[in-house]
Structure formats: C-alpha cells, structure tokens
Design a protein around this motif. Structure first.
Motif, short mmCIF file in Angstrom:
data_model
loop_
_atom_site.label_atom_id
_atom_site.label_comp_id
_atom_site.label_asym_id
_atom_site.label_seq_id
_atom_site.Cartn_x
_atom_site.Cartn_y
_atom_site.Cartn_z
N UNK A 141 0.81 -1.21 0.00
CA UNK A 141 0.00 0.00 0.00
C UNK A 141 0.84 1.26 0.00
N UNK A 142 2.05 1.21 -0.59
CA UNK A 142 2.89 2.39 -0.66
C UNK A 142 2.20 3.46 -1.50
N UNK A 143 2.03 4.66 -0.95
CA UNK A 143 1.39 5.74 -1.68
C UNK A 143 2.30 6.27 -2.79
N UNK A 144 3.61 6.16 -2.59
CA UNK A 144 4.58 6.52 -3.62
C UNK A 144 5.89 5.82 -3.25
N UNK A 145 6.76 5.64 -4.25
CA UNK A 145 8.04 4.99 -3.96
C UNK A 145 9.06 5.36 -5.03
N UNK A 146 10.33 5.08 -4.70
CA UNK A 146 11.42 5.28 -5.65
C UNK A 146 12.43 4.16 -5.45
N UNK A 147 12.76 3.45 -6.52
CA UNK A 147 13.86 2.49 -6.44
C UNK A 147 15.16 3.28 -6.30
N UNK A 148 16.04 2.78 -5.46
CA UNK A 148 17.18 3.57 -5.01
C UNK A 148 18.52 2.92 -5.33
N UNK A 149 18.59 1.59 -5.28
CA UNK A 149 19.85 0.89 -5.54
C UNK A 149 19.54 -0.52 -6.02
N UNK A 150 20.56 -1.17 -6.58
CA UNK A 150 20.38 -2.49 -7.19
C UNK A 150 21.62 -3.33 -6.93
N UNK A 151 21.42 -4.64 -6.69
CA UNK A 151 22.56 -5.53 -6.47
C UNK A 151 22.12 -6.88 -5.96
N UNK A 152 23.09 -7.68 -5.55
CA UNK A 152 22.79 -8.98 -4.97
C UNK A 152 22.21 -8.82 -3.57
N UNK A 153 21.61 -9.89 -3.07
CA UNK A 153 20.93 -9.83 -1.78
C UNK A 153 21.83 -9.36 -0.64
N UNK A 154 23.04 -9.90 -0.46
CA UNK A 154 23.85 -9.44 0.67
C UNK A 154 24.14 -7.94 0.62
N UNK A 155 24.48 -7.43 -0.56
CA UNK A 155 24.83 -6.02 -0.68
C UNK A 155 23.61 -5.12 -0.47
N UNK A 156 22.47 -5.50 -1.02
CA UNK A 156 21.27 -4.69 -0.88
C UNK A 156 20.77 -4.73 0.56
N UNK A 157 20.90 -5.87 1.20
CA UNK A 157 20.50 -5.95 2.61
C UNK A 157 21.39 -5.05 3.48
N UNK A 158 22.69 -5.02 3.22
CA UNK A 158 23.58 -4.12 3.97
C UNK A 158 23.19 -2.67 3.71
N UNK A 159 22.85 -2.36 2.46
CA UNK A 159 22.41 -1.00 2.15
C UNK A 159 21.14 -0.64 2.91
N UNK A 160 20.20 -1.57 2.97
CA UNK A 160 18.95 -1.35 3.71
C UNK A 160 19.22 -1.05 5.18
N UNK A 161 20.10 -1.83 5.78
CA UNK A 161 20.43 -1.62 7.19
C UNK A 161 21.12 -0.28 7.41
N UNK A 162 21.97 0.12 6.46
CA UNK A 162 22.66 1.40 6.58
C UNK A 162 21.69 2.56 6.57
#
Length: 312
Positions: A141-162
């Motif tokens: 139910x996101x009213x709006x969104x923007x994709x921000x980065x792309x990569x493999x799961x480990x790297x994107x998960x670290x980015x999410x945590x950061x």
C-alpha cells in the motif's frame, strides 16, 4: 478400546482464501482447494458476497524454488483473529519469512532497494526481488516509492540496514499507522520532492557500498490508482474480527495494498477489510445478503488541526 486419532485432521472442503496479492500490476484475490488454485481480479464496481466457513486453516507455504504455494500438509487450524496466516510448521519453511528474518544470506537473484512513502513522516526502506517489479510496493500500500539501488541480496540488505540505521527511514510500519494517513497525504509534487530528496541522501550514505545507485529511476505514485485522490472515506467501519457464519458483502472500490473498501447499498458507509483476515477461511459465494457476524470499529476522519493564531 480406544480408537486412535487420525494422523492429520480431515482435509477441509471448499475453497480456502489465500487473501489478496499483486501480480504484473493487477490485484488478485486467491483461493485454493487441495492442489487447485483460483485467482480473481479485483475490479472496482464489482458486487461480492462471501459466507465464511470455519475453522480457519493454514494455507501452506512458499518453498524455495517453488512457483506455487505448497498446501499445508497438516491442514492445521489457526486462530480466527490472529495475525498469523500460517501454522508454525509452515512458517518455519516459508521462503518469504526466511528472507525477512535474514535466514537466507544469498539466493543468486538481483534485488532492488526502495524508499516508500506512506504519509507525512512515514518513510520506509526495504528490498524486493527485481523480478517482482513493483508488486511488493503495491501489496504494502505504498502511496509513492522510488527504487534507489540495485545488487545482490547481501549487498542490498547491507544498504537497507545502513539507511535504516541513519534514522531517515524505517524498515516497517504497522498497518493501522498507514491507514491513519489515508485521509491526508499531500499532493503528488510534494510526495515526489520528499522521495527525490530522500534518495539523494540515501545515495550519500551508500557511497562505497557494492550496489548500483539508481539516480534516474522515476518516482512512482499510487494515490490515484488506490482511489485515494480525495483521501479515505470520511467515515467507514473497519472489520476487526471474523467468525464462522459471518458474511462479507458490498461493492468493491479500488484495492489499497491488501485492503478492500466495500460500499454498502443502504448508504451506511463502506466497510474496510484487510484481506489477511480473510486468509484461511472457507468461502461460499452468496448474493443478496447483508454483512453479518462481523466485529466492526468505526473510523472517522480526524478534524483538521487548528492553525489560527491565538487572539490573546
């Protein structure tokens, strides 16, 4: 002599609801019966009526590598009003839950980091498999969104945590907090500005991370698609509890994430159904029946804040 109990409960009869999901931009209501799957597009203006049969049952799990849901082998009962839609055994093997709990370190797929806007002050950071497109954002139910980065799961998960650790966005919000912001969510230019600026800040945080930064992806707005251009209805009744024999009926409005507004013919105001509550109930189509057997809570648009300066 004692007759031993069967190893598993009797397989339930009828179609068991699996709730609402989004695929390729379409909202679909699903149901299963054994190994058979039925999906119905959610079309605004459609009249629906469902008689609920119990007990509520676990609908199984998505296993690693599977393209369809695997039915619960135990035909287990689940709590009629619980938040969980799976029994403990199916939760323990469900791929989506394992991913959310960081029990899968890498699966070889490409992931997208996103920033999603659910209302003023409600900025969320998360990830989704690239192959799913924006289905996860629509389901949330996101009213709006923007994709921000792309990569493999480990790297994107670290980015999410950061990004989450910086305090600029959170990893999750409760459903009630999201629906509270449906009445007032600003305009599209404001949402676009907030997300564009947030993405720029996120990119500053992610310098040196092993991800591809996505600066040119458009900000996508779902407010019109969800039928919320004028906000949520002034008054509606939220379904907060279901029981065997209950009837859910009404005319569908556009779905908002996994929520459905159902207008009532008597003008009493729409009902709001979180379709996760529907998951696990046996459904029988009914026509000409009014809603009954539902626990309801009235929701009313809060008054606008008084911004007039004090006279004295």
């Amino acid at each position: 002599m004692t007759i031993p109990a069967p190893q598993h409960p009797e397989r339930p009869a009828g179609w068991i609801s699996t709730g609402l999901s989004w695929h390729d931009g379409r909202a679909l209501l699903g149901a299963v019966r054994g190994g058979r799957v039925h999906e119905r597009a959610v079309a605004p203006g459609t009249e629906v009526g469902w008689l609920l049969g119990g007990p509520r049952r676990c609908t199984g799990a998505w296993l690693a590598g599977a393209t369809e849901r695997t039915p619960c082998p135990h035909h287990a009962e689940i709590a009629p009003d619980g938040g969980a839609t799976q029994c403990p055994a199916c939760q323990s093997v469900d791929r989506g839950l394992a991913l959310a709990r960081d029990q899968i370190l890498d699966d070889g797929r490409t992931y997208l980091l996103y920033l999603a806007w659910f209302g003023e002050g409600l900025l969320k950071v998360g990830l989704t498999a690239e192959q799913r497109g924006d289905s996860r954002l629509l389901e949330q139910g996101a009213l709006a969104y923007a994709f921000t980065a792309r990569g493999g799961l480990p790297a994107v998960r670290r980015a999410e945590l950061t990004v989450a650790a910086s305090g600029m966005a959170r990893e999750r919000y409760k459903s009630r907090l999201k629906t509270d912001h449906w009445w007032s969510h600003g305009d599209a230019p404001h949402r676009r500005t907030v997300l564009t600026e947030a993405r720029a800040r996120a990119h500053g945080l992610l310098k040196g991370h092993a991800v591809e930064l996505l600066a040119d992806r458009p900000v996508v707005d779902h407010v019109e698609r969800f039928g919320l251009a004028d906000g949520a209805p002034e008054v509606y009744r939220e379904i907060t509890g279901l029981a065997p024999g209950a009837v859910i009926a009404g005319t569908l409005r556009p779905p908002v994430g996994r929520h459905l507004f159902l207008d009532q013919p008597d003008g009493s105001g729409p009902l709001l159904l979180d379709t996760r509550r529907l998951t696990g109930w046996a459904l029988t189509p009914v026509t000409g029946r009014a809603p009954e057997g539902l626990a309801l809570q009235e929701r009313v648009r809060p008054p606008e804040p008084d911004t007039q300066e004090a006279l004295f």
